[in-house]
Design an enzyme around this catalytic site. Sequence first.
Site, PDB file in Angstrom:
ATOM      1  CB  SER A  16      18.176 -40.586  64.371  1.00  0.00           C
ATOM      2  OG  SER A  16      17.854 -40.163  66.084  1.00  0.00           O
ATOM      3  NE  ARG A  17      14.462 -35.637  60.010  1.00  0.00           N
ATOM      4  CZ  ARG A  17      14.748 -36.807  58.629  1.00  0.00           C
ATOM      5  NH1 ARG A  17      16.603 -37.145  58.944  1.00  0.00           N
ATOM      6  NH2 ARG A  17      14.746 -36.906  58.225  1.00  0.00           N
TER       7      ARG A  17
ATOM      8  CG  HIS B 233      20.983 -34.209  58.447  1.00  0.00           C
ATOM      9  ND1 HIS B 233      19.618 -33.083  58.390  1.00  0.00           N
ATOM     10  CD2 HIS B 233      20.671 -35.203  57.395  1.00  0.00           C
ATOM     11  CE1 HIS B 233      18.343 -34.493  58.389  1.00  0.00           C
ATOM     12  NE2 HIS B 233      19.511 -35.283  57.545  1.00  0.00           N
ATOM     13  CB  ILE B 234      27.179 -35.626  55.700  1.00  0.00           C
ATOM     14  CG1 ILE B 234      27.649 -35.580  56.211  1.00  0.00           C
ATOM     15  CG2 ILE B 234      27.248 -33.642  55.264  1.00  0.00           C
ATOM     16  CD1 ILE B 234      28.985 -35.414  56.053  1.00  0.00           C
TER      17      ILE B 234
ATOM     18  CD  GLU C 296      18.964 -30.756  60.700  1.00  0.00           C
ATOM     19  OE1 GLU C 296      18.870 -31.324  59.756  1.00  0.00           O
ATOM     20  OE2 GLU C 296      19.902 -31.843  61.552  1.00  0.00           O
TER      21      GLU C 296
HETATM   22  C1  GLV Z   1      18.025 -38.148  55.753  1.00  0.00           C
HETATM   23  O1  GLV Z   1      17.913 -37.307  57.316  1.00  0.00           O
HETATM   24  C2  GLV Z   1      16.737 -38.717  55.206  1.00  0.00           C
HETATM   25  O2  GLV Z   1      15.712 -38.691  56.094  1.00  0.00           O
HETATM   26  O3  GLV Z   1      16.689 -39.180  54.024  1.00  0.00           O
END
Ligand code: GLV
Length: 318
Positions: free
Chosen positions: A235-236, A284-285, A265
Amino acid sequence: MNKVYVCHKIPEAGLNLLNGKVEYRCWDGDGPVPRDLLLKEISDVDGVITMLTEKVDSEFFDNAPNVKVVSNYAVGYNNVDVEEATSRGVKITNTPGVLTEATADIAFGLLVAASRRFTEAERYLRSGKWTCWHPTMLLGREIFGKTLGLIGFGRIGKAVARRASGFGMKVIYHTPSGGPATDQGDGPRWVSFEEILEKSDYLSLHCPLNDRTRGLIGKKELERMKPDAVLVNTSRGPVVDQTSLYESLRDGVIGAAGLDVYDEEPISLEDPLLSLENVVMLPHIGSATREARDAMATMAASNMLDVLEGKEPRNPVN
Ligand code: GLV
Ligand code: GLV
């Protein structure tokens, strides 16, 4: 003609839509557009397509007096001060839906990889440690029959639940924004926050980052989890307290983790998480498939054009 700034080159599918309709400039360097340059570039534009790397705050708006729309090339919009945008009459849009399956694949992939120690096992092989097959080499956890807890049960959470049912898992979920939901049949069941921490063999996070979810999983919550539990975060980063997560993985408070997102990041190569074997880490892919990124580009461009043409965009945030 309206002017648009695009904060990073997005796939052609999106840029082609802008051709002939707006005049646009586009950052095409490595990494995010430098802040100084961004603030200059937006001084005369009507719309901006932003990445999750751009902080869209009052300074941004102060420097973009003509801007009517900020189209965020992401489903998450924690990089945007939505309240500030609304008070200035600026429309914010995002790209939901089109990256759901791609992100759910990454979450489930991380679950399997962390559980069965894929990256650790590959390091083992590549470093020449694999000298013979033996019965207790690199033992992981079973997935079949285990309980998967989902925090957040929107599009992505539900897509992960569908994958889990194919793996014979039992699914429970919790929604930080409210509940309990009225569940039907023998599908995923809503449980309290305490219960999801205590019952999950696997816990995967699918909530947005906001004031309610920042630091949601900290030391106390990790201690409440099963000692062999696997935490997955696509998510984050700030939904999890990264220092507590590191300590918990190091000390065996939980078993393993699969991460696609971080506090900072890119994550620093000095970060202690990188010293652990029991964490699988991706850069973060989540939405990084050609299909998803093309669809996000089309959606971000359409949302932009809709607002500039005086129409309600398909994916408004405010
Ligand atoms: C990617 O992390 C998004 O929120 O689209
Ligand atoms: C988040 O926006 C989701 O699609 O679950």
